[in-house]
Design a protein around this motif. Structure first.
Motif, PDB file in Angstrom:
ATOM      1  N   ALA A 184      77.718  48.829  52.834  1.00 58.24           N
ATOM      2  CA  ALA A 184      75.595  49.003  52.672  1.00 58.24           C
ATOM      3  C   ALA A 184      75.020  50.290  51.905  1.00 58.24           C
ATOM      4  O   ALA A 184      75.629  50.988  53.023  1.00 58.24           O
ATOM      5  CB  ALA A 184      74.889  48.236  53.286  1.00 58.24           C
ATOM      6  N   PRO A 185      74.929  50.575  51.246  1.00 58.50           N
ATOM      7  CA  PRO A 185      74.375  51.819  50.632  1.00 58.50           C
ATOM      8  C   PRO A 185      73.439  51.887  51.878  1.00 58.50           C
ATOM      9  O   PRO A 185      72.244  51.047  52.510  1.00 58.50           O
ATOM     10  CB  PRO A 185      73.576  51.413  49.625  1.00 58.50           C
ATOM     11  N   ALA A 186      72.933  53.238  52.013  1.00 58.50           N
ATOM     12  CA  ALA A 186      71.967  53.293  53.324  1.00 58.50           C
ATOM     13  C   ALA A 186      70.702  53.323  52.529  1.00 58.50           C
ATOM     14  O   ALA A 186      70.409  53.543  51.523  1.00 58.50           O
ATOM     15  CB  ALA A 186      72.182  55.101  53.706  1.00 58.50           C
ATOM     16  N   ALA A 187      69.958  52.264  53.638  1.00 52.08           N
ATOM     17  CA  ALA A 187      68.439  51.920  53.267  1.00 52.08           C
ATOM     18  C   ALA A 187      67.290  53.250  54.437  1.00 52.08           C
ATOM     19  O   ALA A 187      68.012  53.852  54.887  1.00 52.08           O
ATOM     20  CB  ALA A 187      68.283  50.696  53.682  1.00 52.08           C
ATOM     21  N   PRO A 188      66.154  53.368  53.156  1.00 50.40           N
ATOM     22  CA  PRO A 188      65.835  54.225  53.933  1.00 50.40           C
ATOM     23  C   PRO A 188      65.057  53.556  54.866  1.00 50.40           C
ATOM     24  O   PRO A 188      64.545  52.714  54.743  1.00 50.40           O
ATOM     25  CB  PRO A 188      64.556  54.748  53.227  1.00 50.40           C
ATOM     26  N   ASP A 189      64.367  54.336  56.417  1.00 51.63           N
ATOM     27  CA  ASP A 189      63.860  53.487  57.515  1.00 51.63           C
ATOM     28  C   ASP A 189      62.511  53.733  57.650  1.00 51.63           C
ATOM     29  O   ASP A 189      62.169  54.359  56.699  1.00 51.63           O
ATOM     30  CB  ASP A 189      64.374  54.501  58.510  1.00 51.63           C
ATOM     31  N   LEU A 234      67.915  42.746  56.687  1.00 48.17           N
ATOM     32  CA  LEU A 234      68.472  41.853  56.086  1.00 48.17           C
ATOM     33  C   LEU A 234      69.673  42.235  56.500  1.00 48.17           C
ATOM     34  O   LEU A 234      70.094  42.970  57.059  1.00 48.17           O
ATOM     35  CB  LEU A 234      68.290  41.994  55.142  1.00 48.17           C
ATOM     36  N   PRO A 235      70.010  40.938  57.254  1.00 50.55           N
ATOM     37  CA  PRO A 235      70.860  40.940  58.220  1.00 50.55           C
ATOM     38  C   PRO A 235      72.233  40.733  56.650  1.00 50.55           C
ATOM     39  O   PRO A 235      71.840  40.599  56.011  1.00 50.55           O
ATOM     40  CB  PRO A 235      71.199  39.642  58.904  1.00 50.55           C
ATOM     41  N   GLY A 258      87.598  46.392  41.618  1.00 47.81           N
ATOM     42  CA  GLY A 258      87.575  44.135  43.047  1.00 47.81           C
ATOM     43  C   GLY A 258      86.615  44.889  44.066  1.00 47.81           C
ATOM     44  O   GLY A 258      87.041  44.454  45.149  1.00 47.81           O
ATOM     45  N   ARG A 259      86.027  46.182  44.064  1.00 43.20           N
ATOM     46  CA  ARG A 259      84.371  46.018  45.554  1.00 43.20           C
ATOM     47  C   ARG A 259      83.771  45.119  45.941  1.00 43.20           C
ATOM     48  O   ARG A 259      82.646  45.398  45.216  1.00 43.20           O
ATOM     49  CB  ARG A 259      85.058  47.772  45.801  1.00 43.20           C
ATOM     50  N   LEU A 260      83.725  44.574  47.071  1.00 45.11           N
ATOM     51  CA  LEU A 260      83.015  43.228  47.104  1.00 45.11           C
ATOM     52  C   LEU A 260      81.831  44.023  47.920  1.00 45.11           C
ATOM     53  O   LEU A 260      82.684  45.121  49.083  1.00 45.11           O
ATOM     54  CB  LEU A 260      83.681  42.241  47.914  1.00 45.11           C
ATOM     55  N   THR A 261      81.030  43.124  48.487  1.00 49.60           N
ATOM     56  CA  THR A 261      80.050  44.357  49.600  1.00 49.60           C
ATOM     57  C   THR A 261      79.782  42.973  50.044  1.00 49.60           C
ATOM     58  O   THR A 261      78.875  41.976  49.181  1.00 49.60           O
ATOM     59  CB  THR A 261      78.630  45.138  49.092  1.00 49.60           C
ATOM     60  N   ARG A 262      79.164  43.323  51.460  1.00 48.38           N
ATOM     61  CA  ARG A 262      78.313  41.842  52.387  1.00 48.38           C
ATOM     62  C   ARG A 262      76.881  42.813  52.173  1.00 48.38           C
ATOM     63  O   ARG A 262      76.166  42.160  53.009  1.00 48.38           O
ATOM     64  CB  ARG A 262      78.480  42.395  54.225  1.00 48.38           C
ATOM     65  N   ALA A 263      76.459  43.722  51.516  1.00 50.42           N
ATOM     66  CA  ALA A 263      75.033  44.050  51.623  1.00 50.42           C
ATOM     67  C   ALA A 263      74.313  42.980  50.467  1.00 50.42           C
ATOM     68  O   ALA A 263      75.147  42.949  49.659  1.00 50.42           O
ATOM     69  CB  ALA A 263      74.512  45.404  51.078  1.00 50.42           C
ATOM     70  N   ARG A 264      73.370  42.350  50.855  1.00 49.80           N
ATOM     71  CA  ARG A 264      72.473  41.494  49.713  1.00 49.80           C
ATOM     72  C   ARG A 264      72.184  42.470  49.016  1.00 49.80           C
ATOM     73  O   ARG A 264      71.239  43.467  49.091  1.00 49.80           O
ATOM     74  CB  ARG A 264      71.466  40.679  50.930  1.00 49.80           C
TER      75      ARG A 264
END
Length: 527
Positions: A184-189, A234-235, A258-264
């Motif tokens: 998941a890409p890093a999200a700001p805090d 978000l989960p 073919g790179r899947l991600t679980r990040a919403r």
């Protein structure tokens, strides 16, 4: 004799089976493709002939007919090339007739015989697996197709000659491996946001229940900054949700390697977006931003600047969770179960009455600007929050708020409670925002005091039936964040305080009405 094999036509996220038949008969040379092909499919004649010539083969001087059945199903795109070429090779005797038995075929051919990547490899692999078939696809799509499951048989040649050699036994194609699961890409805090404690609370509630959120405030109040931190609360996607999201991204050609991600998904289209860009459409009815945000967030900054028809087109997906694109010859459906988060200034000048600044556009500037958002769309927003400018003292103070990780832990616990409840009661929705109305009596029935307060607030605020039910869903989320078994009066009071009645109503009007309905007890939006 007629050579035939299987391929697919994409109808939304559904891959519909298509049979490719090739026949060569007497007569002068003529190459025809029938079966309701579009322009891209008709042009396959030139690409296939060039690709065959590149591997040292040419079509004989006979009448060549390729049929794509069923004839009444529209065929769109260049992914039929490889199936047509392989069927012709089988008819010519250059490839065994049973070569593609047990396989479906997709791929676009280059003039040099290479096989170019195509969109939709993952839905095609899943559909083929469901029919007990393997899939032949371009090498660039092999890692994507391999996600269809361990039972799926995948062949991923880089060129037409590789595929022919594989069928002749002179070369062996190794099955591709699934692409890596992208982090998941890093999200700001969230801790970086100074002040705006009420907005942080609203953001947590919206994340916990998947509720639609509208933030209204002057420039620099932190609306976009808060929205950018929502993904960090978000989960991750469940495996089932990951598959649904990845199928849409595959059809849109967005699964690189073919790179899947679980990040919403978090989609933030510009306010100049057209109807087709937002909802989907175009000549081949591609998914739009609403579908690309499936199981994620659709963030609309500067909400009134979007075209009114584009915004109102979101009303149906917000209710049904899907988009239906109507065409003269077909209706295409894409899933679009997204969470709407929007931000806007209170008026054209940006500041409105609450800021204390004079508006050069007249007394009605705020009402006219906010009235660009239709009442039915506002009625679908669960949380409407008025943000005030951040005080200088807050800006000068060191950041001391909760981190995104701490808030995300509470959100995850609340969502887990919703998931367990949905499983126990066999409910179709996994988040409170999508609970069906019929389930609210079992899931979100308030206690006597809460029901009393909600009845008074509904009359005071003039809540519609939709607004009434959305308030109950929001109260259920607040109870989940509290770890409470049932909905209490305090949950109803806070949920009611987030409602907004009409476009253009003064800032804080709903909160003031909720304050009166609560009998003068102030609703706490703090932690």
């Amino acid at each position: 004799m007629v050579a035939q094999l299987s391929t697919f036509a994409f109808h939304g996220v559904e891959a519909r089976p298509v049979t490719v038949q090739a026949q060569m008969s007497g007569g002068s040379f003529h190459f025809a493709i029938v079966g309701l092909p579009d322009k891209a499919v008709s042009e396959s004649r030139e690409r296939v002939q060039a690709a065959l010539a590149a591997v040292g083969l040419g079509l004989p001087p006979r009448r060549v007919t390729v049929n794509l059945a069923p004839a009444d199903l529209p065929k769109e795109g260049g992914h039929f090339d490889l199936a047509i070429a392989l069927a012709l090779l089988m008819e010519m005797g250059a490839c065994p007739r049973d070569a593609a038995e047990g396989f479906a075929v997709i791929g676009e051919l280059g003039l040099d015989g290479s096989i170019a990547p195509v969109a939709g490899a993952l839905p095609a692999a899943i559909a083929a697996n469901a029919r007990g078939l393997g899939l032949i696809c371009p090498a660039a799509c092999g890692a994507e197709a391999a996600w269809a499951g361990g039972e799926a048989r995948i062949l991923a040649p880089a060129s037409l000659i590789q595929l022919v050699n594989h069928f002749k036994g002179t070369q062996t194609l190794a099955p591709p491996r699934p692409g890596a699961l992208a982090p998941a890409p890093a999200a700001p805090d969230l801790a970086e946001v100074k002040g705006q404690e009420a907005a942080k609370r609203a953001l947590e509630v919206a994340a916990a229940g998947g509720h639609n959120l509208l933030m209204v405030g002057p420039p620099g109040a932190g609306k976009s900054m808060l929205a950018a931190r929502l993904p960090g609360l978000l989960p991750p996607l469940t495996p089932e949700e990951t598959l649904e999201v990845s199928m849409i991204q595959s059809l849109a050609g967005r699964l690189e390697g073919g790179r899947l991600t679980r990040a919403r998904p978090f989609r933030a289209p510009h306010h100049s977006a057209s109807m087709a860009a937002m909802i989907g459409g175009g000549a081949r009815a591609r998914p739009g931003e609403a579908s690309l945000a499936h199981h994620g967030v659709l963030f609309l900054d500067e909400l009134p600047e979007f075209a009114a028809p584009v915004l109102d087109a979101l009303r149906q997906p917000l209710e049904t969770g899907d988009v239906l694109i109507a065409r003269a010859n077909a209706h295409v459906r894409y899933p679009a179960r997204f969470q709407l988060v929007a931000a806007m200034n209170p008026c054209r000048c940006g500041y409105g009455r609450a800021s204390g600044r004079a508006c050069g556009r007249g007394a009605n500037c705020e009402a006219v600007y906010q009235a660009r958002i239709s009442g039915p769309l506002l009625d679908r927003i669960d949380i409407a929050l008025e943000l005030q400018p951040v005080a200088a003292a807050d800006l000068a103070a060191p950041a001391a708020g909760e981190t995104s990780a701490a808030v995300a832990a509470r959100v995850a616990a609340a969502r887990e409670a919703q998931l367990e409840r949905a499983r126990g009661l066999a409910l179709p929705a996994a988040v409170n925002a999508a609970l069906p109305d019929a389930a609210l009596a079992r899931v979100a029935a308030p206690d006597a005091e809460g029901a009393n307060l909600l009845a008074r607030a509904a009359e005071t605020l003039g809540l519609s039936a939709r607004g009434y039910h959305r308030t109950l869903r929001l109260a259920r989320t607040l109870a989940d964040l509290d770890g409470a078994d049932g909905v209490r009066r305090r949950h109803i009071a806070e949920a009611v305080s987030y409602r907004r009645r009409d476009p253009g109503e003064p800032p804080g009007a709903a909160q003031g009405a909720a304050f009166a309905a609560a009998g003068g007890r102030r609703v706490n939006h703090g932690a």
